[in-house]
Structures are given as structure tokens and as C-alpha cells.
Design a protein around this motif. Structure first.
Motif, short mmCIF file in Angstrom:
data_model
loop_
_atom_site.label_atom_id
_atom_site.label_comp_id
_atom_site.label_asym_id
_atom_site.label_seq_id
_atom_site.Cartn_x
_atom_site.Cartn_y
_atom_site.Cartn_z
N ARG A 316 -18.00 21.99 -68.32
CA ARG A 316 -18.29 23.19 -69.14
C ARG A 316 -17.88 23.07 -70.55
NH1 ARG A 316 -16.11 23.96 -64.84
NH2 ARG A 316 -14.19 23.67 -65.48
N SER B 70 -20.37 41.07 -72.73
CA SER B 70 -20.15 39.60 -72.49
C SER B 70 -20.64 38.80 -73.55
CB SER B 70 -21.16 39.10 -71.09
OG SER B 70 -20.70 39.87 -70.05
N ILE B 71 -20.34 37.48 -73.45
CA ILE B 71 -20.45 36.60 -74.82
C ILE B 71 -21.88 36.26 -74.75
CG2 ILE B 71 -18.19 35.91 -75.10
CD1 ILE B 71 -18.67 33.22 -74.13
N ARG B 73 -25.34 33.93 -74.34
CA ARG B 73 -25.43 32.75 -73.54
C ARG B 73 -25.12 31.36 -74.31
NH1 ARG B 73 -30.20 32.88 -69.50
NH2 ARG B 73 -31.52 32.77 -71.21
N VAL B 76 -21.90 30.33 -74.10
CA VAL B 76 -21.39 29.69 -72.55
C VAL B 76 -21.64 28.42 -72.63
CG1 VAL B 76 -21.79 30.02 -70.22
CG2 VAL B 76 -21.91 32.03 -71.53
N GLU B 86 -30.67 27.51 -69.98
CA GLU B 86 -29.94 28.65 -69.20
C GLU B 86 -28.73 28.39 -68.59
OE1 GLU B 86 -33.62 29.43 -66.97
OE2 GLU B 86 -33.68 31.42 -67.90
N TYR B 87 -28.54 27.17 -68.22
CA TYR B 87 -27.44 26.68 -67.35
C TYR B 87 -26.70 25.54 -67.90
CZ TYR B 87 -30.23 29.01 -63.62
OH TYR B 87 -30.90 30.06 -62.92
N VAL B 88 -25.54 25.67 -67.30
CA VAL B 88 -24.68 24.13 -67.41
C VAL B 88 -25.15 23.33 -66.40
CG1 VAL B 88 -22.37 23.27 -66.91
CG2 VAL B 88 -22.65 25.33 -68.37
N PRO C 34 -29.60 34.24 -65.73
CA PRO C 34 -28.53 33.40 -65.66
C PRO C 34 -27.41 33.35 -66.93
CG PRO C 34 -30.34 32.08 -65.59
CD PRO C 34 -30.85 33.35 -65.41
N ASN C 35 -26.19 33.28 -66.44
CA ASN C 35 -25.07 33.07 -67.67
C ASN C 35 -25.14 34.09 -68.86
OD1 ASN C 35 -23.78 30.75 -66.37
ND2 ASN C 35 -25.72 29.51 -66.95
N THR C 36 -25.66 35.24 -68.52
CA THR C 36 -25.54 36.44 -69.22
C THR C 36 -24.43 37.37 -69.11
OG1 THR C 36 -27.08 37.75 -68.05
CG2 THR C 36 -28.01 36.19 -70.01
N LYS C 37 -23.65 37.25 -67.93
CA LYS C 37 -22.50 38.37 -67.64
C LYS C 37 -21.46 37.47 -67.42
CE LYS C 37 -25.98 41.31 -65.14
NZ LYS C 37 -26.94 40.77 -64.44
N VAL C 38 -21.25 36.82 -68.85
CA VAL C 38 -20.01 35.86 -68.77
C VAL C 38 -19.03 36.10 -69.87
CG1 VAL C 38 -19.40 33.08 -68.80
CG2 VAL C 38 -21.27 34.25 -67.48
N CYS C 39 -17.73 35.92 -69.79
CA CYS C 39 -16.84 35.83 -71.09
C CYS C 39 -16.00 34.73 -70.96
CB CYS C 39 -16.36 37.08 -71.14
SG CYS C 39 -14.89 37.34 -69.88
N MET C 43 -15.11 32.82 -67.34
CA MET C 43 -15.63 31.15 -66.99
C MET C 43 -14.63 30.25 -67.55
SD MET C 43 -18.08 30.07 -70.33
CE MET C 43 -18.27 28.44 -69.64
N PRO C 88 -14.84 27.79 -62.10
CA PRO C 88 -14.61 27.25 -63.44
C PRO C 88 -13.11 26.78 -63.73
CG PRO C 88 -15.57 29.53 -63.76
CD PRO C 88 -15.41 29.17 -62.17
N LEU C 127 -24.50 27.77 -57.77
CA LEU C 127 -25.24 26.64 -57.95
C LEU C 127 -26.71 26.46 -57.43
CD1 LEU C 127 -22.74 23.88 -56.80
CD2 LEU C 127 -22.99 24.87 -58.88
N VAL C 138 -25.58 25.37 -62.79
CA VAL C 138 -24.45 26.43 -62.75
C VAL C 138 -24.83 27.76 -63.28
CG1 VAL C 138 -22.00 26.84 -62.17
CG2 VAL C 138 -22.89 24.31 -62.87
N PHE C 140 -22.78 31.18 -63.91
CA PHE C 140 -21.24 31.97 -63.80
C PHE C 140 -21.32 33.42 -63.62
CE2 PHE C 140 -20.57 27.99 -66.45
CZ PHE C 140 -19.95 27.41 -65.45
#
Lengths: 481, 95, 471
Positions: A316, B70-71, B73, B76, B86-88, C34-39, C43, C88, C127, C138, C140
Motif C-alpha cells: 500500500r 473518508s479521504i 481515493r 488511498v 481504482e484499486y491497489v 471501490p476504495n472510497t470509504k477509506v481513511c 487502511m 492492511p 480482493l 484490493v 479497502f
């Protein structure tokens, strides 16, 4: 007032001049930035310098420059923990202390060198090279906040933020002849401090004197909704003419036993004499659990470190191999094996050993029992006394390269500082003399949340002495450049 | 506590670290020395003392159930070594 | 009769229906980009710290009390370590040493299934395999959604008992409102620990089965795994203790690959979370405000509403049905009628449409209005059914719909009398038969009158008028 003399003032003095409008914030920043440029090569105190970071507002610290240890998260500014694995990591958020200091008008001039992930006692385990002591660049600045202590001692910043898990603010302060406080556990928010030992870590200021530390700490401390271990805490800056008359000070016998060098004993007992002269009442006490503190500390700190550092896998964030043919396990193991230095690996191994199946009770849980007894020891003493005084470190700064090959010897040198973290108490180190030309610090310990009281006692001591105003000779930092 | 190479290798695997042969020997010696020192705690008969995991007196430091932003993307993903929009991207879990 | 007995214990993960995550303020809403409800917290960015959501604790306590657990007054959180890209921090915050709830139970037909513990923990991320690029991605968003894990004792012996246990737990949690308990969306995930043994022998080696997405698959998975293990034993092979993944399409399970060292989780107390004490006041408050559970309704419905045990069981199997029933019955003041409408009409329409009852959302006032209109004879039952279908399709105004579609029962005396007269005149034969004692033809004549009224007559009024005319 010329530039050279600005950087010799304490943060507290600069604050007074800034408040009165005698000098401008830009002038002050420029003077210190220039000093950073002059002394960086000799000291290697900084990992990153943020030139021109000037969003000064009105506030209690308006216009005062500072630098922060590189394990404190700074949005948009690389935060490396002096590790290869985070050498390109740029946080997307600010630590609470950074927000607080910005809110009070302080200006961040850069990020300070340290032992990798704050693991070390000499600031030599840094991926970015060792910090060198401004008093003698052939010696260590102490660790792990060696960059913070060296930067203040060399006049590169008027105050700096360090972090202290087992002595990492106090011991380098002692080695560099400056004043540094590890606040009560919970006094300063840890949100944004990259964790080493979460139950022990605290952020605290390093400065020339206790009043400057108090000034900085007053802007940092207090409850933070993002840190569930933080608590309400107000810091008072010691008044002029503050007195310690009638205060009761305990001297633990165990702390003045054989391992202590004669020079340090002499300096610390000298400070005790001075305090007595100022009206304090001093008595010898026993702290029998002190001798078990190092063993318990290294079990607990390493276990928490092993847990906290398991997140560094290079996926990450952090440095990673990019070979797509490698599977997950191979990538994680390679990133961690190449990303961490030897001392970090050693502690991760120790910690995972202490937590692993079959050993948890004998090591980790036992260490938590020792911690409980140690806390009781301190509580017993503090039922009768206001402060405890003892050395910060058993000797003065060691020569570079002397400490790394024998980890146990290095761990044992933390014997005076780690008990304080285990018990969650506030403690500061203040200069109290020189030994063979190198500074020596005395450690003043208080009750939980008596941070203002130990700062006041230190201020009373510093009002009567001038050890804290002694500076390395100008030539020292130019040797070997 | 007897620390040998096998134990060191096992702990290294748990730690997600690979040690070369020479490192394994050095690490075994280091662990032996430090853990040997930690074994001084064996002298203490303190099984009746409750382990102290937290020093702070404060308990129940909870928060209200309220959604906070949230923060973005981009934040992230920004530090990831490999990513899409969109993804890691993570290495293959097996194989 | 088989020589073997199946032994099953369950580990049920349930997502709690809080607004925000368990240790940060990110939304728990299902779905979304994806990955928009993350802080930084969920994470696990370096330096971030957790803060416990008080609602998650309350919900976990409600579940524990509903499932008859003892509550741990000084609960703690522990860290459970393993490397996996959906986790994570490389540790999951969970509870090993002092779980919040212990020693509970749930009663099913003829037996008690014991619950060892209910502990709180955080969910992991997701995943996603990109088939196009052959990469693992991924997301999160689910990281840090609050979970409880309900761990039962190995007290179940048949697939039916397993299904009944899951149903009972699900109904209780739904009644509490602490979770959506949707197996398809993963807000309730049931892992089955299963072993077989010859009757009277020691427990056998058990396997853990994951990826079971519906009550139906639970039954099939239990049967399938039990059969597989018995075959292994009978052919003299050993059962390996392992985690298996159930494949519902192929009706079989596969062993999952696990890393060798993965089982040493190195649990330790989480130093970032202060201990929490559950006080007597807190428990009293929760007990006082605890929604009524299905078990209590089972006693109350027959007593208060005069419902049969059979009807009661159907209603309490779904929270949505209870809510609709209690709400509508209060308005109609006709509980039996209301129950009949739900069981006879609503459920059969849902069944015919293949819609699950747990997602039913029907306005209780409008539903009650339909029942009242029929009971008062303002519309007949067939018309009532038609309005109900329309109401299930969209949020109609019941009275307006009746009017627009001309569904009012024709109850005016003159219209009915005219129709009756007409039918009597046109069917002299049948009338004569009736008068000579053949009551069968009454129905035929009723039908004729209804036809004359284009099906809109109120049957009761019709019957009365026809009877009078035939005297």
C-alpha cells in the motif's frame, strides 16, 4: 540584532521578541534555515528540509520555527522513519501535534534524523547515515531522537519534536547538552506518530531550557479525539522566579549503583546539592523493581514493535520490488528483508519470539506483571515525594561505531530511562555538567500529569545554573566537514 | 531458554523476514544473548500479580456512531507501488 | 441406519448495522465505488490510531443478551497477526482473552445449542481478481466494518438442526435490528466446523467450511461434507484438519491453501484501545430498551391476538412480517384477519415472485386500509388482492386506486335487487330446484348475480338479497 545571535537564543526568548514585534517571523526562519545549511553536513541532523514553509498565523507560538523527528506524519512531506522501506513515503495526513503547532503559528523547517523506526540509542541505525554530536562529531548524538537533540544543540532550530519510547528524547538531550521532556503517557496525542511501542511512545519537545520546552508542550498537549489513549492535560510555562522550596525529592539508591560512571554520578549529585540549596528536601529511597525494567521493557517494546511493523509490506506504501513474477509471500519477505535494517530485524524477531505460541506467558505476560510492580514501586515513592531525580544515562555520548555490535550492552545503557515509560510517568533531562568536555544530563521524574511541575522545578534549577546555556565550540561542527 | 538456528529460522518466518546463512548465525547469537538476559525475570515469583497492559486510568474512551468524510481515493492509492485508477494491485496470493 | 453421527459447530460472522466503522468514521454502507470509504485508520496508514464506536459495543451487547450470554465486564481488544493483502495493518483487532459475551445458548426444536462466545472484531477488505489483466486488486471499503463472531459449541447433529440454529440466531439478530443478516451480501457469514464419528466414539478430526451463502447451501454443505468424511473413513483414509471452500455450483468443497506458519497468530492486547468496562447501568439500560425477541412473540401472539401456534411461527420467522403484522393489526383491530392476509396473500405473492420475505417493505397503514375495506365490504376479497399486488409493486394510494379501477363493491340495495330479480326471472329452472330443496344451485345463482354485477358485488349483501328473493 544580527542573524548569528538569533540562533543562540532560546525558543522562549525568541517568542518574547516575536510577540513584541522586535523581530519578524521571516527573519527568524531565515536565520535558522541558514544555520541548518551551515551545520547539516557536520551533524546530519536533518533528513528533509522544508524551506519557505511559512503559513504563520497568530497564535501562542506565532513565527517560531521548529523541526520534527521523521517518525511524525506530515502531509505532503516525506516521512521516512529513517528506514529504507519508507524512504519514499509521503503521508496524506498530518499528525495531531503538527496540526496543533501549525494552529499556534509555529513553522516547520524540516524532518529530523533518528534511529530507524526509533530503534536504537545512538541514531546510527538510520538509513540516511548516523547523526553526529555537535559537541564532538566523532561521537553519537544519542538516540533515537539524535537529530532533534543535535539540531537544538547546534542552533539549527529553537525547538524540535522528538519521540520517546524508552529514553529517546531524554538520552540524546543528555548527550547533546539540551533540555528534553517525555510527557506523561497520554498527555500528547500519538495520532500520526508512527508507532514503535504503542503503550510507551510519547512525543515531546527538545529545546535549550525548560521554559522553552514548556512553551512548546503547551501548544502540543491535550486530549485528541483521534487518540483513545490521550487525556486532558494543561501545561503551564514556569513563571519568573519559580521556586522549589519545600519540594520533596527522592534519590533511588539502585540508580546510583556500580554501572554508573563516576563523572555522571558527580554531575547528578551536584545538581541534587544545588536543588537542596534552593530549598528542596532530598532523601534516599529504594526502587527494587528498577533492576528488572530493562528486561521487561525490551520484551514489551519489541513485541509491540513486531506487531506495529508487520504492516510494512511495500504493497500500500513503501519501497517494493516490482517483479510481477513474484507471488505475495515472496514480495512481502523480500520487501521486509531489504527494507529493514539489522537492529529493526533484531527487535521484530525478539518481539515475535515473545508473542509466539508457547512463549507468550513466560515472556510477554511476565513482562506485563513486572510493569505492574514497577508502577507500584513508583506510586509508593510518589506518595511521599514530589519528584525523583536520577541520571539520564550511565555515561556521556559514546564514540560512533562503538555500540552497534553488542545489542545487550546497548539495551542495558537504557536502564535509567525505560522504567519511566513502563510506568507512563513524565520525565525530563536537563544539563547538569560536563564530563571530559561532553554534556551530562540529570533526569527529573514526576507523578502522572505533573508535567508542569517537573518543568517548573527544572526552570528553578536553570535559573540558578548555566549548564543549559553552555554550547559546543563553534569549531566542533566544522571538523571533518 | 535454548535458542537455536531452527527457532531463529521459525521466528524469522513469522516475522516475514528472510535471513541469509551468515545472518542466521549472527541473529541466533544476538537472540541468545538478549533472551538470556530476559530470563533474569525467571527469578521473580510474581504469577499472582495481574499483568498491566495499560497505564492510563481512563476507560471506555469510545466515540459516537457518526459518519465522517473518508479521504479521496487518490490519497488511498498515491503511495502504492502498483495500482490501477481504482484499486491497489497486490501480488498474486498463490502460485 | 447409519453407523455415523455428524457433529457440527458454527462460527457465524455478522456485520453490525452501525452507520460508521468500528474504529473510524468511514461509512459502512454496502457497495459503492471501490476504495472510497477509506481513511488513514481503516487502511492502517503509519501513525493512525483506532477509536471505538460505542454503538458497535451496544449492538454486540444486545446480541449477547438476546442469545442468553454472560457479559464480560472488563472486556479488551487483542491483535491477531497474519499477512494478507486484505488486512492492511497485518493484524485484525479482535478479542481472544476477554470476549465480550460468553456462555450463551439458543433453543431449537427439542434441544439447546450452546454458544461458547460472541466477540467483536473488524472486517477485512475485499480482493478482486481482474481476469483481463490477471491481477489481484484490493478494495479497502469493507475494512473496519464492525463484526461480531458467534461461536457455538459442537452441539448440532443434523443439517436440519444446523439450519434451524442459523435461522433462530438470524431471527433474533434481525429482531434486534443490530444487523441486516443478509447471507447473500455477506452481512451474515456462516462457517461450518464438521466432523463425523461412530456413535458413542470420541469426536473425529474436523474441517472448517467457508463460503456458504444461503440457508439452502448450509444444508447441502453439511450433507456433502459429512458424506465425504464418511467415505474417507470407510476407505481407510485419514481426514485432514483443514479449511475448505464450499462451491455451491458444483455442490462440493475444496481444500484451501494455507501458509505453514499462518496459525501462530501471536495475539496481544491492543495497546491503542483503552480497556472498557461494562457497567450495571449500561446493561440495565440495554435490557430495558431491548426490542422484543421472537421467543417472546411466540408466547404473546396467541395470548394477545388469539393466533394459532402455526400462524405465530410463520410470522415470527421474519422480522419484517412481525413489524407489518403488529403495525397493521393495531389499525385494523382485526389481528386474525391481518395474520391471514399476511400468511395467505402477501407470502403467496412473494413466493410466486421469488422475492425473499426478509426484504419485504409494505406500508402498514396502506396494508391495513386494504384489510379494512374488504372487512367492511367496500371491496371484495378478489379486489383486495388486486390492490395488494399493486401496493407491492409501487407506493399507490389505496382509496384512489380502488376508485380509478372501479373496484368498489356494488352494495346499493336497488342495483343488487334489480340484478337478483333479473337472475331469478332468467333462471326459473334453478329457482324451482332450489325451492324443492336442492341447495347446490344457490351457488350457481350467486355466481349469476355476481356476473350481472361484473364481479364487484359485496358477497355478503348479495347473499342476503338472493336469500330473501328465493324465500
Amino acid at each position: 540584532m544580527n542573524k548569528a545571535s538569533l540562533t543562540e537564543l532560546t525558543a522562549f526568548e525568541l517568542h518574547g521578541l516575536l510577540k513584541n514585534g522586535d523581530i519578524s517571523a521571516d527573519e527568524v526562519s531565515a536565520a535558522f534555515l541558514s544555520e541548518i545549511k551551515n551545520k547539516q553536513t557536520a551533524t546530519n541532523a536533518f533528513i528533509t528540509v522544508c524551506e519557505g514553509a511559512a503559513d504563520a498565523v497568530n497564535g501562542t507560538l506565532a513565527g517560531l520555527p521548529y523541526a520534527a523527528k521523521d517518525n511524525i506524519s506530515t502531509k505532503g512531506i516525506r516521512t521516512t522513519c529513517a528506514s529504507r522501506i519508507l524512504s519514499d513515503y509521503v503521508p496524506v495526513y498530518d499528525a495531531t501535534v503538527i496540526e496543533n503547532l501549525r494552529g499556534s503559528g509555529a513553522r516547520l523547517l524540516g524532518k529530523l534524523n533518528m534511529d530507524e523506526f526509533a530503534m536504537g540509542s545512538t541514531s546510527e541505525t538510520s538509513y540516511f547515515g548516523a547523526v553526529r554530536n555537535p559537541w564532538d562529531v566523532g561521537r553519537s548524538a544519542g538516540g533515537s531522537s539524535g537529530g532533534a537533540a543535535a539540531a537544538v544543540a547546534a542552533g539549527m532550530v529553537p525547538f524540535a519534536l522528538g519521540s520517546d519510547t524508552g529514553g529517546s528524547i531524554r538520552q540524546p538531550s543528555s548527550f547533546c547538552g539540551v533540555t528534553g521532556i517525555k510527557p506523561t503517557y497520554g498527555a500528547v496525542s500519538r495520532y500520526g506518530l508512527i508507532a514503535y511501542g504503542s503503550s510507551l511512545d510519547q512525543i515531546g519537545p527538545v529545546a535549550r531550557d525548560a521554559r522553552s520546552c514548556a512553551l512548546a508542550l503547551s501548544a502540543m498537549a491535550g486530549e485528541d479525539l483521534r487518540d483513545g489513549t490521550s487525556e486532558k492535560c494543561e501545561i503551564t510555562v514556569p513563571a519568573e522566579g519559580v521556586s522549589i522550596k519545600g519540594k520533596r525529592i527522592a534519590l533511588p539508591k539502585e540508580a546510583f549503583a556500580d554501572a554508573l560512571s563516576a563523572g555522571v554520578r558527580e554531575c547528578v549529585l551536584g545538581a541534587v546539592k544545588t536543588l537542596e540549596g534552593l530549598g528542596a528536601v532530598v532523601e534516599w529511597v529504594r526502587l527494587p523493581m528498577l533492576e528488572y525494567a530493562v528486561a521487561a521493557y525490551y520484551i514489551i517494546a519489541s513485541a509491540e514493535a513486531a506487531s506495529n511493523l508487520s504492516r510494512y509490506d511495500g504493497i500500500r506504501y513503501g519501497v517494493s520490488v516490482l517483479d510481477k513474477s513474484l507471488n505475495l509471500d515472496e514480495v512481502i519477505v523480500r520487501n521486509r528483508s531489504e527494507g529493514f535494517g539489522r537492529e529493526v530485524k533484531r527487535r521484530l524477531m525478539l518481539g515475535n519470539f515473545a508473542l509466539s505460541a508457547g512463549y507468550y506467558d513466560a515472556y510477554y505476560n511476565k513482562a506485563l506483571r513486572v510493569k505492574a510492580l514497577l508502577a507500584q514501586d513508583f506510586a509508593r515513592v510518589f506518595a511521599d515525594f514530589d519528584f525523583i531525580i536520577m541520571p539520564t544515562a550511565p555515561g556521556a555520548a559514546p564514540k560512533l561505531g562503538e555500540s552497534l555490535d553488542d545489542p545487550l550492552a546497548m539495551y542495558l545503557s537504557d536502564a535509567y530511562t525505560v522504567p519511566i515509560n513502563l510506568a507512563g510517568l513524565p520525565a525530563l533531562s536537563m544539563p547538569c555538567g560536563l564530563m571530559d568536555g561532553m554534556p551530562v544530563g540529570a533526569q527529573l521524574i514526576g507523578k502522572r500529569f505533573a508535567d508542569s511541575d517537573i518543568l517548573a522545578a527544572a526552570a528553578a534549577y536553570q535559573d540558578a545554573t548555566d549548564f543549559h546555556m553552555k554550547k559546543p565550540s563553534a569549531g566542533a561542527t566544522e571538523v571533518n566537514v | 531458554m535454548e535458542i537455536n538456528r531452527e527457532l531463529t529460522a521459525h521466528i524469522a518466518a513469522l516475522s516475514g523476514i528472510r535471513l541469509a546463512e551468515a545472518e542466521l548465525d549472527q541473529m541466533t547469537r544476538d537472540l541468545r544473548s538478549v533472551i538470556g538476559y530476559m530470563d533474569t525475570l525467571e527469578a521473580l515469583d510474581i504469577a499472582s500479580v495481574a499483568p498491566m497492559s495499560h497505564v492510563q486510568e481512563r476507560v471506555n474512551y469510545t466515540r459516537e456512531d457518526a459518519v465522517r468524510p473518508s479521504i479521496p481515493r487518490g490519497d488511498v492509492l498515491v503511495n502504492a507501488a502498483r495500482k490501477t485508477d481504482e484499486y491497489v494491485v497486490t501480488p498474486k496470493t498463490f502460485g | 441406519m447409519s453407523l455415523y453421527e455428524t457433529v457440527v459447530g458454527l462460527e457465524i460472522h455478522v456485520e453490525l448495522a452501525t452507520e460508521s466503522k468500528v474504529f473510524c468514521g468511514c461509512s459502512t454502507k454496502f457497495g459503492g465505488e471501490p476504495n472510497t470509504k477509506v481513511c488513514p485508520v481503516c487502511m492502517g496508514l503509519p501513525g493512525s490510531l483506532p477509536r471505538l464506536n460505542e454503538k458497535a459495543v451496544e449492538y454486540a451487547l444486545r446480541a449477547g443478551l438476546a442469545l442468553n450470554c454472560e457479559i464480560t465486564r472488563n472486556a479488551k481488544f487483542d491483535r491477531k497477526h497474519y499477512f494478507y493483502p486484505d488486512l492492511p495493518k497485518a493484524y485484525q483487532i479482535s478479542q481472544l482473552y476477554l470476549p465480550l459475551c460468553v456462555n450463551g445458548y439458543v433453543d431449537i426444536t427439542g434441544k439447546r445449542v450452546n454458544i461458547r462466545e460472541i466477540h467483536m472484531e473488524e472486517d477485512a477488505g475485499k480482493l478482486v481478481h481482474d481476469l483481463w489483466t490477471d491481477e489481484t486488486l484490493v478494495d479497502f471499503n469493507r475494512c473496519g466494518v464492525p463484526l461480531i463472531e458467534i461461536v457455538t459449541q459442537p452441539d448440532m447433529r443434523t443439517a436440519d438442526e444446523v439450519v434451524e440454529t442459523v435461522r433462530a440466531i438470524r431471527a433474533a439478530l434481525a429482531a434486534l435490528g443490530v444487523s441486516d443478516v443478509k447471507m447473500q451480501e455477506g452481512s451474515m457469514r456462516v462457517d461450518v466446523n464438521l466432523s463425523v464419528r461412530e456413535f458413542g466414539h470420541e469426536f473425529g478430526t474436523r474441517t472448517e467450511m467457508k463460503n456458504i451463502n444461503s440457508l439452502k447451501s448450509i444444508a447441502r454443505a453439511v450433507a456433502g461434507e459429512s458424506k465425504r468424511q464418511i467415505e474417507l473413513i470407510e476407505t481407510g483414509k485419514k481426514i485432514t484438519q483443514e479449511t475448505r471452500r464450499w462451491d455451491d455450483n458444483k455442490d462440493t468443497s475444496y481444500a484451501m491453501r494455507v501458509k505453514e506458519d499462518a496459525h501462530d497468530y501471536r495475539y496481544m492486547p491492543d495497546p491503542d484501545l483503552s480497556p472498557f468496562l461494562i457497567t450495571e447501568e449500561q446493561l440495565t439500560h440495554i435490557r430495558r430498551t431491548q426490542p422484543e425477541l421472537p421467543e417472546a412473540k411466540r408466547l404473546r401472539y396467541p395470548k394477545e391476538y388469539g393466533l394459532s401456534a402455526y400462524d405465530t411461527d410463520i410470522l415470527i420467522s421474519e422480522r419484517t412480517l412481525c413489524v407489518l403484522f403488529e403495525g397493521a393489526a393495531e389499525i385494523t383491530r382485526k389481528p386474525k384477519d391481518t395474520a391471514n392476509w399476511i400468511i395467505g396473500e402477501v407470502l403467496s405473492i412473494l413466493k410466486e415472485r421469488g422475492e425473499p420475505a426478509d426484504e419485504l417493505s409494505l406500508d402498514k397503514d396502506k396494508f391495513a386500509r386494504i384489510i379494512t375495506l374488504v372487512a367492511d365490504g367496500a371491496i371484495n376479497r378478489a379486489a383486495g388482492r388486486r390492490v395488494l399486488r399493486a401496493l407491492l409493486d409501487s407506493d399507490i394510494d389505496v382509496d384512489a386506486y380502488v376508485k380509478q379501477n372501479g373496484l368498489e363493491a356494488i352494495g346499493g340495495a336497488s342495483v343488487v335487487d334489480d340484478a337478483v330479480k333479473k337472475v331469478v326471472a332468467a333462471n326459473a329452472d334453478s329457482v324451482a330446484k332450489f325451492r324443492s330443496g336442492s341447495e347446490k344451485v344457490f351457488g350457481f345463482l350467486m355466481g349469476q348475480v355476481m356476473k350481472e354485477l361484473k364481479g364487484k358485488g359485496d358477497p355478503a349483501a348479495l347473499k342476503k338479497a338472493l336469500e330473501e328473493a328465493l324465500l
